[in-house]
Write an enzyme that holds these catalytic residues in place. Structure first.
Site, mmCIF file in Angstrom:
data_model
loop_
_atom_site.group_PDB
_atom_site.id
_atom_site.type_symbol
_atom_site.label_atom_id
_atom_site.label_comp_id
_atom_site.label_asym_id
_atom_site.label_seq_id
_atom_site.Cartn_x
_atom_site.Cartn_y
_atom_site.Cartn_z
ATOM 1 N N ASN A 11 0.865 -1.184 0.000
ATOM 2 C CA ASN A 11 0.000 0.000 0.000
ATOM 3 C C ASN A 11 0.900 1.231 0.000
ATOM 4 O O ASN A 11 1.462 1.603 1.024
ATOM 5 C CB ASN A 11 -0.895 -0.019 1.258
ATOM 6 N N TRP A 12 1.012 1.853 -1.165
ATOM 7 C CA TRP A 12 1.933 2.984 -1.295
ATOM 8 C C TRP A 12 1.315 4.314 -0.841
ATOM 9 O O TRP A 12 1.974 5.348 -0.888
ATOM 10 C CB TRP A 12 2.401 3.106 -2.755
ATOM 11 N N LYS A 13 0.064 4.275 -0.467
ATOM 12 C CA LYS A 13 -0.605 5.488 0.028
ATOM 13 C C LYS A 13 -0.333 6.669 -0.915
ATOM 14 O O LYS A 13 -0.374 6.507 -2.125
ATOM 15 C CB LYS A 13 -0.154 5.777 1.468
ATOM 16 N N HIS A 99 -9.749 1.127 4.621
ATOM 17 C CA HIS A 99 -8.480 1.342 5.333
ATOM 18 C C HIS A 99 -8.722 2.327 6.478
ATOM 19 O O HIS A 99 -9.509 3.266 6.344
ATOM 20 C CB HIS A 99 -7.423 1.886 4.369
ATOM 21 N N GLU A 101 -7.106 4.736 7.551
ATOM 22 C CA GLU A 101 -6.886 6.162 7.216
ATOM 23 C C GLU A 101 -8.114 6.739 6.510
ATOM 24 O O GLU A 101 -8.459 7.897 6.707
ATOM 25 C CB GLU A 101 -5.615 6.304 6.358
ATOM 26 N N GLU A 165 -6.032 -5.107 10.469
ATOM 27 C CA GLU A 165 -5.010 -4.087 10.682
ATOM 28 C C GLU A 165 -5.320 -3.310 11.964
ATOM 29 O O GLU A 165 -6.105 -2.352 11.939
ATOM 30 C CB GLU A 165 -4.994 -3.100 9.513
ATOM 31 N N GLY A 171 2.037 1.854 10.984
ATOM 32 C CA GLY A 171 3.072 2.884 10.913
ATOM 33 C C GLY A 171 3.736 3.215 12.243
ATOM 34 O O GLY A 171 4.438 4.222 12.350
ATOM 35 N N SER A 202 2.897 -2.452 10.566
ATOM 36 C CA SER A 202 4.325 -2.463 10.895
ATOM 37 C C SER A 202 5.041 -3.766 10.538
ATOM 38 O O SER A 202 5.983 -4.166 11.227
ATOM 39 C CB SER A 202 4.535 -2.134 12.382
ATOM 40 N N GLY A 223 2.646 -1.205 4.435
ATOM 41 C CA GLY A 223 2.755 0.208 4.075
ATOM 42 C C GLY A 223 4.212 0.612 3.959
ATOM 43 O O GLY A 223 4.849 0.447 2.920
ATOM 44 N N GLY A 224 4.776 1.134 5.045
ATOM 45 C CA GLY A 224 6.132 1.692 5.041
ATOM 46 C C GLY A 224 7.186 0.786 4.409
ATOM 47 O O GLY A 224 8.005 1.245 3.596
#
Ligand code: PEP
Length: 242
Positions: A11-13, A99, A101, A165, A171, A202, A223-224
């Site tokens: 997930n590159w957001k 998600h 966010e 999640e 994150g 994470s 993600g990260g």
């Protein structure tokens, strides 16, 4: 555990421009990403989807494309929205829905999320439905009750992918204890015994081996750690060595 293929979702957001995304693809060892047991799925921004689709087609790699969101409406006068049909036409096979966010920053909730899931199916996309509890809920031991409510609108027969999640893990560098994770996964599987279940929060090169060893997930939403080609590739390797 259901006999699903495994999934590694990036997930590159809003972290990469199209230029950066194409550089990422050049640096990723795509020739090593063969269609084995792990389906690699990349979720770039909307505007990067066409360029990535072209790149993937030209390089005949089995990487699949995913959108990070889709509209809760079929079509019409909804400035700024992108429909599931448009995403399918752009080369997506998957779409992330719900998600945290989107839920927290953009106020997404039911029944819109169920509508998005339904529209995704109608368009031929597989929804990757995200859900998870806050730290308060986790610490007060009410995770299962909360997850049950989040998942209540969905039938166990839906051919979607679930991504558990915990919000407090996204994150932050924190992940649930393996005992807690195993308990929560067991609970989710009791509700959705035949559904592919991913974990997100994470996941990185240092904890993926332990996560694979101690849990029975069908893969990860990352993600990260998905933003650097070498790190992302190491996650893929870890999954294929399991
Ligand atoms: C996510 O945003 O879905 C996520 C899991 O992020 P991270 O891996 O950075 O925690």
């Amino acid at each position: 555990m259901p006999n699903h293929k495994h999934f590694l979702v990036a997930n590159w957001k809003m972290a990469m421009t199209t230029h950066q995304a194409l550089d990422f693809m050049k640096m990723l060892s795509v020739q090593e990403i063969t269609d084995s047991r792990t389906q690699v799925i990349i979720a770039p921004s909307f505007v990067t989807l066409p360029a990535l689709h072209q790149w993937i087609t030209q390089h005949s790699t089995p990487i699949a494309l995913c959108a990070q969101n889709s509209a809760a409406m079929q079509s019409g006068a909804y400035t700024g929205e992108v429909s599931a049909v448009m995403l399918k036409e752009t080369g997506c096979d998957y779409v992330i829905i719900g998600h945290s966010e989107r839920r927290i920053l953009f106020g997404e909730r039911e029944p819109d999320l169920s509508t998005k899931v339904e529209l995704a199916f109608q368009a031929g996309l597989t929804p990757i439905f995200c859900f998870g509890e806050s730290r308060d809920i986790y610490e007060s031991g009410k995770t299962n009750d909360f997850l049950r409510k989040q998942l209540a609108p969905y039938s166990a027969k839906l051919p979607f992918i679930l991504a558990y999640e915990p919000i407090w893990s996204i994150g932050t560098g924190f992940i649930p204890t393996y005992d807690d994770l195993a308990r929560t996964v067991g609970f989710i599987r009791s509700l959705f015994p035949d559904t592919a279940l991913l974990y997100g929060g994470s996941v990185n090169g240092s904890n993926i081996d332990s996560l694979l060893q101690h849990t029975t997930m069908n893969g990860f939403l990352v993600g990260g750690a998905s933003l650097k080609p070498d790190v992302f590739y190491s996650l893929y390797q870890a999954m294929n060595q399991r």
